[in-house]
Design a protein around this motif. Structure first.
Motif, PDB file in Angstrom:
ATOM      1  N   VAL A 174      47.401  21.384  48.688  1.00  0.00           N
ATOM      2  CA  VAL A 174      46.342  20.395  48.864  1.00  0.00           C
ATOM      3  C   VAL A 174      45.139  20.883  48.058  1.00  0.00           C
ATOM      4  CG1 VAL A 174      44.888  19.157  50.500  1.00  0.00           C
ATOM      5  CG2 VAL A 174      47.202  19.866  51.170  1.00  0.00           C
ATOM      6  N   PHE A 192      44.990  24.621  49.131  1.00  0.00           N
ATOM      7  CA  PHE A 192      45.621  25.129  50.356  1.00  0.00           C
ATOM      8  C   PHE A 192      47.133  24.957  50.226  1.00  0.00           C
ATOM      9  CE2 PHE A 192      41.445  23.496  51.368  1.00  0.00           C
ATOM     10  CZ  PHE A 192      40.856  24.480  52.155  1.00  0.00           C
ATOM     11  N   VAL A 214      50.544  23.798  58.122  1.00  0.00           N
ATOM     12  CA  VAL A 214      49.571  24.683  57.475  1.00  0.00           C
ATOM     13  C   VAL A 214      49.220  25.818  58.426  1.00  0.00           C
ATOM     14  CG1 VAL A 214      48.635  22.770  56.122  1.00  0.00           C
ATOM     15  CG2 VAL A 214      47.610  23.356  58.325  1.00  0.00           C
ATOM     16  N   GLU A 218      43.426  27.175  58.727  1.00  0.00           N
ATOM     17  CA  GLU A 218      43.040  26.306  57.623  1.00  0.00           C
ATOM     18  C   GLU A 218      43.172  24.831  57.982  1.00  0.00           C
ATOM     19  OE1 GLU A 218      45.475  27.404  54.354  1.00  0.00           O
ATOM     20  OE2 GLU A 218      44.454  29.314  53.979  1.00  0.00           O
ATOM     21  N   ILE A 222      41.405  21.452  55.928  1.00  0.00           N
ATOM     22  CA  ILE A 222      42.245  20.440  55.273  1.00  0.00           C
ATOM     23  C   ILE A 222      41.996  19.070  55.879  1.00  0.00           C
ATOM     24  CG2 ILE A 222      44.618  19.718  54.857  1.00  0.00           C
ATOM     25  CD1 ILE A 222      45.380  22.682  54.791  1.00  0.00           C
ATOM     26  N   SER A 226      40.645  15.798  53.886  1.00  0.00           N
ATOM     27  CA  SER A 226      41.466  14.585  53.864  1.00  0.00           C
ATOM     28  C   SER A 226      40.647  13.376  54.287  1.00  0.00           C
ATOM     29  CB  SER A 226      42.667  14.757  54.794  1.00  0.00           C
ATOM     30  OG  SER A 226      43.407  13.560  54.891  1.00  0.00           O
ATOM     31  N   VAL A 231      41.096  14.577  47.912  1.00  0.00           N
ATOM     32  CA  VAL A 231      42.151  15.592  47.813  1.00  0.00           C
ATOM     33  C   VAL A 231      43.294  15.016  47.004  1.00  0.00           C
ATOM     34  CG1 VAL A 231      41.591  16.781  49.983  1.00  0.00           C
ATOM     35  CG2 VAL A 231      43.180  14.822  49.995  1.00  0.00           C
TER      36      VAL A 231
END
Length: 241
Positions: A174, A192, A214, A218, A222, A226, A231
């Motif tokens: 990502v 990521f 994930v 993190e 993320i 998002s 992203v």
């Protein structure tokens, strides 16, 4: 009719032979050969041992074939299979299922047709292409993730992810992207590493919803990125290739 000559007296005292008719229907017996009325003995037929053995062998083979058919084809079990492609993580519905017959006595964990109500509502733990047997190994109450991991959903347009179809287990990244029509970043963007858990297309919004596994620490970063829509998803080669 055959005429025979018989003697007859005349006035002179001599005998004159006159013809005499023989009785019809009785031909004279032949001078030689089998006497009239004699019955000849019947001719004995010869039986070849090889022919008899072949007949016995055919009878045995036929009997074995009938036994095999009755014991295999006749003894079947109706089990469940998928009639549509079911993605990993998807909930099994009645529309996803169909039945097929397999030979009985097999050691298989497949669910039987009578267990359909137990399967409906369960989760596909792996991708199930159409025609896959539904078993205890590929259907369960849910998909477990390892300790220290989280699942994050990312909504992406077709321009934010590869055109190559994603599958469960794919290794992806990502990546942060700049604002629309903005300048490219001066340094390498933040990224990521994640693993695809499930992916589906949402026809209502026209976007792909990709669930990613994930690291737990993190997941929040993320999810925040998002939400901004800034992203992109990169598909990497599997580890070890």
């Amino acid at each position: 009719m055959t005429e025979q000559i018989s003697p007859e007296k005349t006035s002179t005292g001599t005998r004159r032979r006159t013809p005499r008719l023989s009785r019809p229907g009785k031909p004279a017996a032949a001078a030689t050969g089998t006497p009239r009325g004699a019955v000849r003995p019947p001719t004995k037929s010869r039986r070849r041992p090889a022919v008899i053995a072949a007949g016995v062998a055919l009878a045995i083979v036929g009997g074995l074939g009938s036994w095999y058919y009755a014991s295999t084809v006749g003894n079947t079990v109706t089990v469940l299979s998928t009639q549509t492609d079911v993605a990993r993580g998807a909930t099994i519905t009645s529309a996803d299922l169909t039945t097929l017959q397999i030979a009985g006595g097999q050691d298989t964990p497949a669910f039987t047709a009578a267990q359909a109500t137990d399967v409906i509502g369960q989760t596909a733990t792996v991708d199930l292409p159409a025609g896959t047997l539904v078993t205890t190994a590929n259907v369960g109450a849910g998909i477990s993730i390892a300790a220290g991991e989280s699942i994050v959903g990312v909504a992406l347009t077709v321009a934010q992810l590869p055109n190559y179809p994603l599958a469960a287990g794919d290794r992806v990244r990502v990546v942060d992207t700049p604002i629309a029509q903005g300048d490219p970043p001066a340094t390498s963007p933040k990224s990521f590493v994640a693993t695809v858990f499930t992916s589906r297309f949402d026809e209502g919004t026209g976007t792909w919803v990709v669930d990613l596994v994930v690291p737990a620490n993190e997941a929040a970063d993320i999810a925040a990125r998002s939400a901004t829509g800034r992203v992109a998803l990169i598909l990497d080669a599997p580890q070890g290739e």
